[in-house]
Design a protein around this motif. Structure first.
Motif, PDB file in Angstrom:
ATOM      1  N   CYS A   1      -1.177   1.617   6.562  1.00 33.77           N
ATOM      2  CA  CYS A   1      -2.553   1.225   6.830  1.00 33.77           C
ATOM      3  C   CYS A   1      -2.687   0.828   8.291  1.00 33.77           C
ATOM      4  CB  CYS A   1      -2.966   0.066   5.927  1.00 33.77           C
ATOM      5  SG  CYS A   1      -1.982  -1.427   6.168  1.00 33.77           S
TER       6      CYS A   1
ATOM      7  N   GLN B   1      -8.104   3.723  -5.030  1.00 33.13           N
ATOM      8  CA  GLN B   1      -6.862   4.175  -5.643  1.00 33.13           C
ATOM      9  C   GLN B   1      -5.654   3.478  -5.017  1.00 33.13           C
ATOM     10  OE1 GLN B   1      -6.208   8.400  -5.367  1.00 33.13           O
ATOM     11  NE2 GLN B   1      -4.284   8.335  -6.502  1.00 33.13           N
ATOM     12  N   HIS B   2      -5.684   3.311  -3.696  1.00 34.65           N
ATOM     13  CA  HIS B   2      -4.580   2.637  -3.012  1.00 34.65           C
ATOM     14  C   HIS B   2      -4.534   1.155  -3.381  1.00 34.65           C
ATOM     15  CE1 HIS B   2      -4.471   5.926   0.350  1.00 34.65           C
ATOM     16  NE2 HIS B   2      -4.136   6.375  -0.842  1.00 34.65           N
TER      17      HIS B   2
ATOM     18  N   LEU C   1       0.838  -1.198   0.000  1.00 31.33           N
ATOM     19  CA  LEU C   1       0.000   0.000   0.000  1.00 31.33           C
ATOM     20  C   LEU C   1       0.872   1.246   0.000  1.00 31.33           C
ATOM     21  CD1 LEU C   1      -2.711  -1.131   2.567  1.00 31.33           C
ATOM     22  CD2 LEU C   1      -3.050  -0.756   0.115  1.00 31.33           C
ATOM     23  N   PRO C   2       0.460   2.302  -0.727  1.00 31.65           N
ATOM     24  CA  PRO C   2       1.301   3.504  -0.838  1.00 31.65           C
ATOM     25  C   PRO C   2       1.377   4.318   0.441  1.00 31.65           C
ATOM     26  CG  PRO C   2      -0.805   3.837  -1.947  1.00 31.65           C
ATOM     27  CD  PRO C   2      -0.759   2.392  -1.548  1.00 31.65           C
TER      28      PRO C   2
ATOM     29  N   ILE D   1      -9.840   0.117   2.594  1.00 30.63           N
ATOM     30  CA  ILE D   1      -8.722   0.612   1.792  1.00 30.63           C
ATOM     31  C   ILE D   1      -9.279   1.304   0.545  1.00 30.63           C
ATOM     32  CG2 ILE D   1      -6.658  -0.031   0.495  1.00 30.63           C
ATOM     33  CD1 ILE D   1      -6.367  -2.416   2.374  1.00 30.63           C
TER      34      ILE D   1
ATOM     35  N   GLN E   1      -2.844   0.931  -6.780  1.00 32.25           N
ATOM     36  CA  GLN E   1      -1.404   1.159  -6.680  1.00 32.25           C
ATOM     37  C   GLN E   1      -0.705  -0.030  -6.034  1.00 32.25           C
ATOM     38  OE1 GLN E   1      -0.871   4.895  -4.623  1.00 32.25           O
ATOM     39  NE2 GLN E   1      -1.847   6.088  -6.242  1.00 32.25           N
ATOM     40  N   ALA E   2      -1.324  -0.573  -4.993  1.00 38.09           N
ATOM     41  CA  ALA E   2      -0.720  -1.724  -4.313  1.00 38.09           C
ATOM     42  C   ALA E   2      -0.678  -2.945  -5.220  1.00 38.09           C
ATOM     43  CB  ALA E   2      -1.493  -2.034  -3.029  1.00 38.09           C
TER      44      ALA E   2
END
Length: 347
Positions: free
Chosen positions: A82, A102-103, A78-79, A99, A106-107
């Motif tokens: 969390c 968008q995350h 994850l960017p 979550i 990316q993840a």
């Protein structure tokens, strides 16, 4: 005593060389450890952290790719940080659902790159086990699927622990559950060699159109499966799920937030633990046939006034070797019955 300039320079260079030789030994204590110990250390951290250690030195460059077990978990990519991953399995559905989309994208992109790097790198070793936690969103199933398929085909991966997370909690709509089940079934149909390799499987928010599809996917094809967890999964409101799998090696079965009317375990010869947290129909939830190895049964449900009573002895008929029974009705009244097993009552 007089010394020549060349002698002084040589002495100084030797002293510097000695200092340079000693300095790494003084500072890099990890360097004195064997590769087996270093791999054990790397195995205790997430894969993203382990991969970053490859920049430390030439020796460390290849170590992460020699790990005997790979843990590719979307939560580790994850960017942004969390919340702590919940130890209680019943809370993980809420963890995954919180979550942001968008995350997640990316993840999954980062996880896919890591999987490509680790699974396509040629090494003279076999990954005994891979733990894979993914979301089947976008086109990532088409990226991850071939990597896992090829790793199984070439013998790199022999055992697979798979979690297919979801971006919604148990309030997921029925139409969404049907669609998600089609996506999961399509993934397994496209990459059928994944199923025989599974040793552990955790699924969320799936409604299979037919009960036999659920049985075929989870028991007829998963020959190595030992641990199955289904959160908010069923074959329709009020459906009865019959498990008749005499050749199954399943040892642990967990159900949570289920709309099943009843689970009938007709034959699971290796089953040792059954855990059911929250059933939503007002009937006896379980029926046992042949479960000769069943030793532990955990039932949790916040029974309200509409829940009729059921006979515990009738429910346990067929499960004769249980030694630990845990009942948690969250403070509601429990009617006691006489039975010749150890019973742990939790309120």
């Amino acid at each position: 005593m007089a010394y020549s300039v060349p002698t002084l320079l040589l002495s100084s260079m030797e002293q510097n060389n000695v200092r340079h030789r000693c300095k790494p030994q003084e500072e890099d204590r990890l360097g004195a450890l064997t590769d087996d110990i270093l791999l054990s250390i790397l195995g205790s951290v997430d894969l993203a952290t382990a991969a970053r250690t490859s920049a430390l030195s030439t020796r460390w460059r290849s170590l992460p790719w020699l790990l005997p077990e790979l843990n590719l978990h979307v939560r580790d990519f994850l960017p942004v940080p969390c919340p702590d991953y919940p130890l209680a399995a019943a809370l993980r559905i809420f963890f995954y659902s919180k979550i942001p989309a968008q995350h997640i994208n990316q993840a999954m992109a980062s996880l896919t790159r890591a999987a490509r790097s680790f699974l396509r790198t040629k090494h003279s070793r076999t990954v005994t086990k891979m733990s894979l936690e993914i979301y089947l969103v976008g086109n990532y199933s088409h990226d991850i699927g071939p990597l896992v398929r090829d790793a199984i085909d070439n013998g790199t991966v022999r055992e697979l622990d798979l979690t297919i997370a979801d971006d919604k909690d148990f309030r997921c709509k029925r139409a969404d559950m049907l669609q998600k089940a089609r996506v999961v079934d399509g993934f397994f149909s496209t990459y059928p060699n994944v199923l025989p390799c599974l040793t552990r499987l955790h699924l969320y928010n799936l409604r299979f159109a037919k009960g036999d599809m659920l049985h075929r996917t989870l028991f007829d094809c998963c020959k190595q499966l030992q641990h199955l967890s289904l959160d908010h999964c069923d074959a329709g409101d009020g459906s009865v799920w019959q498990i008749d799998a005499p050749s199954s090696g399943l040892r642990v079965l967990e159900l949570r937030y289920s709309y099943l009317k009843r689970l009938e375990v007709l034959c699971l010869p290796k089953l040792e633990l059954l855990r059911w947290e929250v059933w939503l129909h007002n009937e006896t939830p379980l029926h046992f046939g042949s479960v000769p190895c069943l030793k532990e049964l955990f039932l949790l449900c916040g029974a309200d006034i509409d829940h009729p009573g059921f006979s515990l002895s009738q429910l346990l008929d067929g499960a004769t070797d249980i030694h630990t029974l845990t009942l948690n009705f969250q403070g509601e009244k429990v009617i006691s019955y006489y039975f010749s097993i150890y019973c742990l009552m939790c309120f």
